[in-house]
Design an enzyme around this catalytic site. Structure first.
Site, short mmCIF file in Angstrom:
data_model
loop_
_atom_site.label_atom_id
_atom_site.label_comp_id
_atom_site.label_asym_id
_atom_site.label_seq_id
_atom_site.Cartn_x
_atom_site.Cartn_y
_atom_site.Cartn_z
N ALA A 39 3.38 2.67 -5.18
CA ALA A 39 3.22 1.71 -6.28
C ALA A 39 1.90 0.95 -6.16
CB ALA A 39 4.40 0.73 -6.29
N VAL B 266 1.55 -10.30 4.75
CA VAL B 266 1.78 -11.55 4.01
C VAL B 266 3.04 -12.21 4.57
CG1 VAL B 266 2.31 -12.54 1.74
CG2 VAL B 266 0.73 -10.58 1.92
N GLU C 276 9.42 12.29 -4.37
CA GLU C 276 8.68 13.54 -4.41
C GLU C 276 8.82 14.28 -5.72
OE1 GLU C 276 9.94 15.52 -0.71
OE2 GLU C 276 8.25 14.46 0.20
N ALA C 277 9.66 13.77 -6.63
CA ALA C 277 9.82 14.46 -7.91
C ALA C 277 9.37 13.54 -9.04
CB ALA C 277 11.29 14.85 -8.11
N ILE D 9 8.44 6.47 -10.01
CA ILE D 9 6.97 6.50 -10.01
C ILE D 9 6.48 6.35 -11.45
CG2 ILE D 9 4.94 7.93 -9.52
CD1 ILE D 9 6.57 9.03 -7.08
N LYS E 164 7.43 21.56 -11.74
CA LYS E 164 8.83 21.22 -12.03
C LYS E 164 9.06 21.37 -13.52
CE LYS E 164 11.97 17.23 -12.11
NZ LYS E 164 12.19 15.82 -11.73
N GLY F 72 0.83 -1.21 0.00
CA GLY F 72 0.00 0.00 0.00
C GLY F 72 0.86 1.25 0.00
N GLU G 150 16.99 10.95 -11.83
CA GLU G 150 16.11 11.48 -12.87
C GLU G 150 14.64 11.23 -12.56
OE1 GLU G 150 16.27 13.41 -15.47
OE2 GLU G 150 18.42 13.69 -15.80
N THR H 93 12.65 8.71 -11.92
CA THR H 93 12.02 7.78 -12.85
C THR H 93 11.08 6.76 -12.19
OG1 THR H 93 14.16 6.67 -12.70
CG2 THR H 93 13.68 7.81 -14.75
#
Ligand SMILES: Cc1cc2nc3c(=O)[nH]c(=O)nc-3n(C[C@H](O)[C@H](O)[C@H](O)COP(=O)(O)OP(=O)(O)OC[C@H]3O[C@@H](n4cnc5c(N)ncnc54)[C@H](O)[C@@H]3O)c2cc1C
Length: 533
Positions: A35, A205, A69-70, A365, A98, A32, A361, A363
């Site tokens: 992702a 789990v 956060e970016a 998220i 941004k 949770g 960079e 990437t």
């Protein structure tokens, strides 16, 4: 205590006849964090009306990583895909805009360069503008980078504006992403997914039963109960509770080319106005980020544990930030790399469970969202065709590896040699796929693109150029344009960028007032772009 097994496959849902009989009726998402809730939101949006039951299983005992956060510009397409109102999202996640990343002290101490979003100049002779840039430099013309990048010029001026059709040649090249509070985004997506009918189970789990063919049968929880679904999505973080702990998929470790393996992060009060970009500051053993939010800054130091201790990294970050932490600093460990397969039998790994490219960079998220877009393109039935799984894996592996090469580029081309980390980076072995791109650029100024590239040819140009790699040649087609003709073309592009920046409001002026008028609804294109620039 043993409970009766639960099943996400509601017996109340009638099985459809014919070819539909093997359809996926239930999906269990373990995790949770960002992702898990992002996957649940996207799947609920895509599968709404099919009767597929989606359940997020989240451990009340295991926290989320809580950073992240970016973002990069496809986040805006993603909000449109989810039909989330951008202004509402910005308000509830303390987001700011941004326009790119400003890299300070990377090439050499004191030097700064931009990876702006959006385009650069305008094509000439049907060639991308970076060829014109090389041609003009070869002709001895003096050029200023910010004259041709609206995002970099706005960023340095502390200004922001939305891309709009009527804003001319400079404005047409604008793109933007968001900085946001990862915890608030998690809550936002949680509420969103639950409104779309996603179920939520608070359980830990502890393992899973496997069928004779090796696929997952059901999940075991710490309270003794169990749970079954047709398709499992592992979003359980670095541990990879299903993909690794149960399925033993294997992990490829990329630390030799991306040597940073730890981070320390904490929020602090902002020291200045909020810049509309992420700042990445190279340090002795890695790099520090500053991410401005509406109410505070996010700060972190990503470092190589072979070159600095945790305590030294924390002290270094505190010294640069200046302001006291607003929360206990988080110490994070990671191994840059990826799972050997992202989809193994009836289990797909996303987010940190699938692998990790260090956050230089922004990437991660995006790669979660991209993993779901690819899953939707390869959506299985319960027969789990191995060819379909192989096609998904090939695509996602290529996307991960081209993004990895792009991040490695930032390290391997530095000129600084002042500390062991930077000396290591200049000498380290590179993957052949990256070496080929560097050689082509070095000789011709051309960028070799690949189908799965997340970053466009311009993004590659920004890093090559920012780190001081000037190609030996330039595109011969540009020789058709004389230096006398080039001068006025360049001047008019620079004038257009200057006018756009002068007319734009300060970035800070967007916050503290309703954003509805500032973030106009823009039509979603229908096919989300995966490219950042
Ligand atoms: C230092 C750092 C900086 C980063 N910066 C950025 C950035 O700027 N931009 C970006 O895009 N990304 C960034 N990332 C990556 C980003 O944080 C993650 O991609 C994102 O938060 C998703 O994390 P996750 O949901 O996969 O994992 P987590 O946040 O770790 O969530 C895991 C979830 O799984 C659950 N769970 C774990 N085990 C079990 C179990 N046994 N049973 C049930 N539930 C379980 C937990 O309860 C939790 O809910 C950064 C990462 C790091 C480490």
């Amino acid at each position: 205590m043993t409970h009766a097994p639960m099943s996400a496959t509601d017996p109340g849902i009638p099985a459809r006849a014919g070819h539909d009989g093997a359809r996926i009726r239930s999906i269990a998402i373990v995790g949770g964090g960002t992702a898990g809730w992002l996957a649940a939101s996207m799947l609920a949006r895509a599968l709404g009306g099919t009767g597929t039951i989606i359940t997020v299983v989240e451990s009340p005992a295991i926290g989320i990583v809580g950073v992240g956060e970016a973002t990069i510009p496809p986040i805006i397409d993603l909000l449109h895909y989810l039909r989330i109102d951008e202004a509402d999202f910005i308000q509830h996640t303390n987001a700011t805009f941004k326009l790119g990343i400003k890299f300070v002290d990377w090439r050499t101490p004191g030097h700064a360069y931009w990876h702006p979003f959006g385009t650069f100049g305008a094509p000439l002779q049907r060639r991308p503008f970076h060829h014109c840039w090389h041609r003009a430099r070869a002709a001895g013309l003096k050029l200023k980078f910010n004259d041709y990048s609206a995002c970099a010029a706005l960023g340095d001026a502390g200004k922001f504006r939305f891309p709009e059709r009527e804003s001319g040649v400079a404005g047409a090249g604008l793109r933007y992403a968001l900085h946001f509070d990862a915890t608030l985004v998690g809550r936002y997506l949680h509420d969103y997914a639950q409104r779309l009918g996603v179920q939520h189970l608070e359980r830990t789990v502890t393992g899973a039963t496997r069928r004779a063919d090796g696929a997952l049968e059901d999940l075991h929880f710490s309270d003794g109960s169990s749970f079954s679904a047709d398709l499992y999505i592992d979003c359980s973080g670095f541990r990879g509770q299903l993909i690794e702990q149960v399925l033993h998929t294997g992990y490829l470790d990329w630390t030799s080319m991306l040597p940073c393996d730890r981070a320390v992060a904490f929020p602090a009060a902002s020291k200045s106005t909020r810049p509309p970009y992420t700042q990445s500051l190279a340090r002795t053993a890695g790099w520090q980020w500053r991410i401005p939010l509406q109410n505070r800054d996010g700060n972190g130091y990503v470092y190589s544990s072979a070159h600095v201790t945790d305590q030294e990294a924390l002290e270094d970050l505190q010294a640069v930030v200046g302001n006291a932490p607003l929360a206990e600093p988080r110490m994070l460990r990671f191994v840059t790399g990826r799972r050997r397969q992202f989809w193994n039998r009836n289990c797909i790994a996303l987010g940190l469970a699938s692998g990790f490219l260090e956050p230089l960079e922004s990437t991660s998220i995006h790669l979660v969202a991209s993993g779901i877009y690819h899953l939707l393109e390869h959506f299985p039935d319960r027969n789990f065709d191995p060819a379909n799984i192989a096609a998904y894996n090939a695509r996602v592996i290529e996307e991960f590896e081209t993004a990895r090469d792009f991040i490695v580029l930032h390290y391997c081309l530095v000129e600084r040699e002042d500390t062991p980390l930077w000396r290591y980076c200049r000498a380290m072995a590179l993957p052949a796929s990256l070496q080929e791109r560097i050689e082509l650029y070095r000789g011709t100024g051309r960028i070799r693109t690949r189908a799965a590239d997340l970053f466009s040819d311009l993004s590659w140009f920004y890093i090559f150029s920012g780190l001081g790699m000037n190609p030996e040649g330039h595109d011969p087609l540009l020789d058709a344009v004389s230096p006398q003709e080039l001068g006025p073309i360049l001047a008019s592009l620079a004038a257009a960028t200057g006018a756009l920046v002068r007319a734009a409001p300060p970035h800070d002026s967007y916050f503290g007032k309703p954003l509805a008028s500032a973030a106009p609804a823009r039509a979603f294109s229908g096919s989300p772009t995966h490219r950042s620039a």
